[in-house]
Each structure stands twice: as C-alpha cells, then as structure tokens.
Design an enzyme around this catalytic site. Structure first.
Site, PDB file in Angstrom:
ATOM      1  N   ALA A 240       0.803  -1.235   0.000  1.00 19.95           N
ATOM      2  CA  ALA A 240       0.000   0.000   0.000  1.00 19.95           C
ATOM      3  C   ALA A 240       0.835   1.283   0.000  1.00 19.95           C
ATOM      4  O   ALA A 240       0.270   2.374   0.162  1.00 19.95           O
ATOM      5  CB  ALA A 240      -1.002   0.026   1.136  1.00 19.95           C
ATOM      6  N   ALA A 241       2.142   1.170  -0.200  1.00 21.12           N
ATOM      7  CA  ALA A 241       2.955   2.398  -0.311  1.00 21.12           C
ATOM      8  C   ALA A 241       2.472   3.212  -1.514  1.00 21.12           C
ATOM      9  O   ALA A 241       2.279   4.430  -1.436  1.00 21.12           O
ATOM     10  CB  ALA A 241       4.428   2.040  -0.477  1.00 21.12           C
ATOM     11  N   GLY A 242       2.260   2.502  -2.622  1.00 19.58           N
ATOM     12  CA  GLY A 242       1.776   3.187  -3.827  1.00 19.58           C
ATOM     13  C   GLY A 242       0.379   3.759  -3.595  1.00 19.58           C
ATOM     14  O   GLY A 242       0.056   4.856  -4.055  1.00 19.58           O
ATOM     15  N   ASP A 243      -0.459   3.027  -2.869  1.00 15.65           N
ATOM     16  CA  ASP A 243      -1.814   3.517  -2.584  1.00 15.65           C
ATOM     17  C   ASP A 243      -1.758   4.769  -1.721  1.00 15.65           C
ATOM     18  O   ASP A 243      -2.503   5.727  -1.935  1.00 15.65           O
ATOM     19  CB  ASP A 243      -2.630   2.432  -1.869  1.00 15.65           C
ATOM     20  CG  ASP A 243      -2.812   1.200  -2.741  1.00 15.65           C
ATOM     21  OD1 ASP A 243      -2.800   1.345  -3.977  1.00 15.65           O
ATOM     22  OD2 ASP A 243      -2.951   0.098  -2.189  1.00 15.65           O
TER      23      ASP A 243
HETATM   24  P1  ATP Z   1       3.348  -1.341  -3.485  1.00 15.15           P
HETATM   25  O1  ATP Z   1       2.810  -2.061  -4.690  1.00 15.15           O
HETATM   26  O2  ATP Z   1       4.332  -2.160  -2.700  1.00 15.15           O
HETATM   27  O3  ATP Z   1       2.284  -0.727  -2.656  1.00 15.15           O
HETATM   28  P2  ATP Z   1       4.399   0.432  -5.445  1.00 15.15           P
HETATM   29  O4  ATP Z   1       5.330  -0.487  -6.163  1.00 15.15           O
HETATM   30  O5  ATP Z   1       3.104   0.758  -6.069  1.00 15.15           O
HETATM   31  O6  ATP Z   1       4.178  -0.086  -3.970  1.00 15.15           O
HETATM   32  P3  ATP Z   1       6.599   2.144  -4.877  1.00 15.15           P
HETATM   33  O7  ATP Z   1       7.168   2.830  -6.033  1.00 15.15           O
HETATM   34  O8  ATP Z   1       7.356   0.981  -4.300  1.00 15.15           O
HETATM   35  O9  ATP Z   1       5.086   1.795  -5.183  1.00 15.15           O
HETATM   36  O10 ATP Z   1       6.386   3.175  -3.680  1.00 15.15           O
HETATM   37  C1  ATP Z   1       5.452   4.215  -3.724  1.00 15.15           C
HETATM   38  C2  ATP Z   1       6.005   5.382  -2.953  1.00 15.15           C
HETATM   39  O11 ATP Z   1       6.211   4.986  -1.602  1.00 15.15           O
HETATM   40  C3  ATP Z   1       7.355   5.885  -3.445  1.00 15.15           C
HETATM   41  O12 ATP Z   1       7.222   6.785  -4.513  1.00 15.15           O
HETATM   42  C4  ATP Z   1       7.887   6.534  -2.164  1.00 15.15           C
HETATM   43  O13 ATP Z   1       7.298   7.793  -1.987  1.00 15.15           O
HETATM   44  C5  ATP Z   1       7.385   5.609  -1.079  1.00 15.15           C
HETATM   45  N1  ATP Z   1       8.333   4.535  -0.736  1.00 15.15           N
HETATM   46  C6  ATP Z   1       8.303   3.259  -1.163  1.00 15.15           C
HETATM   47  N2  ATP Z   1       9.339   2.559  -0.651  1.00 15.15           N
HETATM   48  C7  ATP Z   1      10.034   3.412   0.125  1.00 15.15           C
HETATM   49  C8  ATP Z   1      11.209   3.296   0.940  1.00 15.15           C
HETATM   50  N3  ATP Z   1      11.882   2.149   1.047  1.00 15.15           N
HETATM   51  N4  ATP Z   1      11.632   4.413   1.580  1.00 15.15           N
HETATM   52  C9  ATP Z   1      10.963   5.581   1.503  1.00 15.15           C
HETATM   53  N5  ATP Z   1       9.848   5.763   0.755  1.00 15.15           N
HETATM   54  C10 ATP Z   1       9.385   4.688   0.074  1.00 15.15           C
HETATM   55  O1  RIB Z   2      -1.682  -2.095  -3.187  1.00 15.62           O
HETATM   56  C1  RIB Z   2      -1.856  -3.014  -2.159  1.00 15.62           C
HETATM   57  C2  RIB Z   2      -3.144  -3.750  -2.337  1.00 15.62           C
HETATM   58  O2  RIB Z   2      -3.086  -4.533  -3.522  1.00 15.62           O
HETATM   59  C3  RIB Z   2      -3.479  -4.730  -1.253  1.00 15.62           C
HETATM   60  O3  RIB Z   2      -4.206  -4.146  -0.192  1.00 15.62           O
HETATM   61  C4  RIB Z   2      -4.210  -5.848  -1.968  1.00 15.62           C
HETATM   62  O4  RIB Z   2      -5.563  -5.979  -1.581  1.00 15.62           O
HETATM   63  C5  RIB Z   2      -4.090  -5.525  -3.451  1.00 15.62           C
HETATM   64  O5  RIB Z   2      -5.240  -4.927  -3.920  1.00 15.62           O
END
Ligand code: ATP
Ligand code: RIB
Length: 312
Positions: free
Chosen positions: A251-254
């Site tokens: 959920a970092a991206g979310d």
């Molecule tokens: P996920 O699918 O795991 O939820 P994602 O792949 O969609 O994530 P990422 O690019 O990994 O998205 O991360 C989204 C945002 O979260 C990044 O742009 C950054 O702001 C923050 N972030 C992610 N990982 C880190 C980290 N290790 N340290 C600091 N900020 C991070």
């Molecule tokens: O982005 C994270 C989410 O991806 C999880 O909460 C999972 O339900 C999937 O939708």
C-alpha cells in the site's frame, strides 16, 4: 475546483504472510506470522485520503459478508463516505494473499470476487458523485469498462483524472491514456505499459514520454526508496524519498496516490503535493499491512515541519 475526491476501485480483505525469503516454485518455507487487514487498492487510496483530511467518497463493490461489513466500518472510521458502495448479493468480498519478505517487499495474488460487479451501469447510476468531485482516482482491480467509463465521465465533466495503473495489464486502451491527467505507475508497470524495460533514469524518461505521446498529460513514476519522477512532456523532475527502514511496502503506492489526490484537491501546488505524497508514503512503509499502515494528517505535518526546519 471542488475539493471532493471520488475513488472508484477495489476493496479486498488482505491475508499477509511474513517470511524471511519468498518461497521459490516447489519450495516450502516457514513464515513468521499471518495477519488479516483491510486492503484493496481502491479502498486503500480512499482510506489514505480520509486519514489525511481529504473529502472523499468511494464507489466499488463488496460482498454481503463479514469482510464487506468490516471494510465499510474501516472506511467510515477513516472519514470516507462509503454509502455509494454496492453489496453484491452473489459474490464474496475480494480477497488478496500477500507474501512479504524480510526486506519488506511483497508479491500479491488478488481474487476479485465482488469487485467484478463494479461495472459501467453501476457507475452511471451514481453520476451525482462524478458531478460532486474535483478529482477522480482510479486503479486497475475493477473491470476495464468501469475504469474507462469513470475516466471518460471525469474528463467530460472537467475533473482531474488520476490513474494508478496497478496491476498493469499488457496494454491500456489508447482512449484511456488520452483521458488521464496523472498516470502513476511504478517501474514495473511503466515498463509493461510502455514496452521499454526501464533500467536507468534515461530509460524511465523515455518510457514515460512514450505514454505522453499517447495522450497522458503527466506521468508520475513511483520509484520506491528513490521517491518519484515527474515527466510532463516539457520537464522531468525527481522528488527524492525520505530515508526510512522499510518493514512492509504493501500500500505504499496507494498511500502515495491518496496523498497526491488529497493535496491537489486542497489546492497545493504540484511540487508541494508530490513532496507531501512522498512523505506520507514513507510512513506507510515503516508499518505492516495496507490500511493499517496509512498515516494520518498530523504525522505527515510533523514530518513536513521537521523537513522545513532542516532546510532553514
Ligand atoms: P506497493 O505495490 O508495494 O504498494 P508500489 O510499487 O506501487 O508499492 P513504490 O514505487 O514501491 O510503489 O512506492 C510508492 C512510494 O512509496 C514511493 O514513490 C515513495 O514515496 C514511497 N516509498 C516506497 N518505498 C520506500 C522506501 N523504502 N523508503 C521511503 N519511501 C518509500
Ligand atoms: O496495493 C496493495 C493492495 O493490492 C493490497 O491491499 C491488496 O488488496 C491488493 O489490492
């Protein structure tokens, strides 16, 4: 512009399994624990907006079951108006099985369930929400016809459309790309959608420009611990992330997308909104789970204050 944010997307019950190393095909490993948390990209992004002080409503479908009721409770507790959600009479709430390794990286399998019933007709019947909002936020865990309809309706009404193309299909219809103001892929999604396997910054920029040529206004690539890269056809700018110890990136991206929408809806300048999104997401990766990891406004404000003090 209306300050309202309309999230159209998925809602899932997440089952997270933590282990040191992901099992290879055919391998069995011992895990450290199993947790049930509220998730789903749509629900997580709406929840992030709500916790960060956004005026947010969500459209999507859950089942008439315990997971669906818990999801609605969790959203309402975060300040999200969930009254437009549909409760499917026949399908269960979506579920996701998430493997998280010792570095906090994850692999996810989603079983869509009721999310499949978030279709065009359901959205048409809730047009007042499209008229109410200033920003429409979308991802790809609901049927493509719904994503396309929501983007089309958002654009027709002059709303800002944010599309987080996750999970990325092999290709997005050109029509959809032409309806998007901010496309927010991670590196893997960008590579898939552009057909350019991004290795370094030059590839990333080239890949983002390819999507801009197809009609997207701005591509904001999330780069994990490196932050985010904005490419808008004229300029390219990297916004570095705050350095943290990552525990679980689920959920970092979310969180990033919800925070971006919240900041833009409040009228923050784009630069400031991206920095705000980076800070919010940096907090989410330090905690386990999806909605359970999302920060509130006060926590992000505190970090913004610390950052200002350091740069003064
Ligand atoms: P996920 O699918 O795991 O939820 P994602 O792949 O969609 O994530 P990422 O690019 O990994 O998205 O991360 C989204 C945002 O979260 C990044 O742009 C950054 O702001 C923050 N972030 C992610 N990982 C880190 C980290 N290790 N340290 C600091 N900020 C991070
Ligand atoms: O982005 C994270 C989410 O991806 C999880 O909460 C999972 O339900 C999937 O939708």
């Amino acid at each position: 512009m209306s300050r309202g944010i309309l999230v159209v997307g998925s809602l899932n019950m997440d089952m997270s399994v933590h282990m040191e190393t992901m099992p290879a095909v055919g391998e069995t490993v011992l895990g450290d624990g199993l947790g049930y948390q509220m998730g789903g990209k749509g629900a997580n992004q709406a929840c992030a907006c709500g916790r960060l002080g956004g005026e947010v409503k969500i459209l999507g479908c859950v089942g008439r079951d315990e997971f669906g009721s818990r999801q609605i409770e969790s959203l309402e507790a975060a300040g999200v108006d969930a009254s437009g959600l549909r409760q499917s009479p026949g399908l269960p709430t979506g579920t996701a099985v998430i493997y998280v390794d010792g570095n906090g990286d994850n692999s996810i399998v989603v079983i869509p369930g009721a999310n499949r019933e978030c279709g065009e007709q359901y959205l048409r019947e809730r047009d007042e929400l499209f008229q109410w909002c200033g920003i429409v936020v979308l991802q790809m865990e609901i049927p493509m016809e719904a994503v396309l309809y929501a983007a089309r309706r958002g654009r027709e009404l002059g709303k800002t459309v944010i599309l987080n193309p996750a999970p990325a299909p092999d290709r997005l219809p050109d029509e959809l790309l032409g309806l998007v103001d901010y496309l927010t892929p991670n590196e893997t999604e960008l590579a898939k959608l552009s057909g350019i396997a991004a290795m370094g910054q030059a590839d990333l920029k080239r890949a983002a420009r390819r999507l801009i040529e197809k009609g997207v206004k701005k591509v904001l690539v999330t780069l994990g611990e490196q932050g985010a890269l904005l490419v808008d056809g004229e300029t390219e700018r990297l916004y570095p992330a705050r350095q943290v110890e990552s525990v679980d990136t689920t959920a970092a991206g979310d969180c990033f997308n919800g925070a971006l929408a919240t900041a833009l809806a409040e009228g923050m300048a784009e630069d400031e909104a991206i920095r705000f999104a980076n800070l919010a997401a940096s907090l989410a990766v330090t905690r386990k789970g999806a909605q359970s990891s999302l920060p509130d406004r006060e926590e992000v404000e505190r970090l913004s204050g610390d950052n200002r003090e350091r740069s003064a």
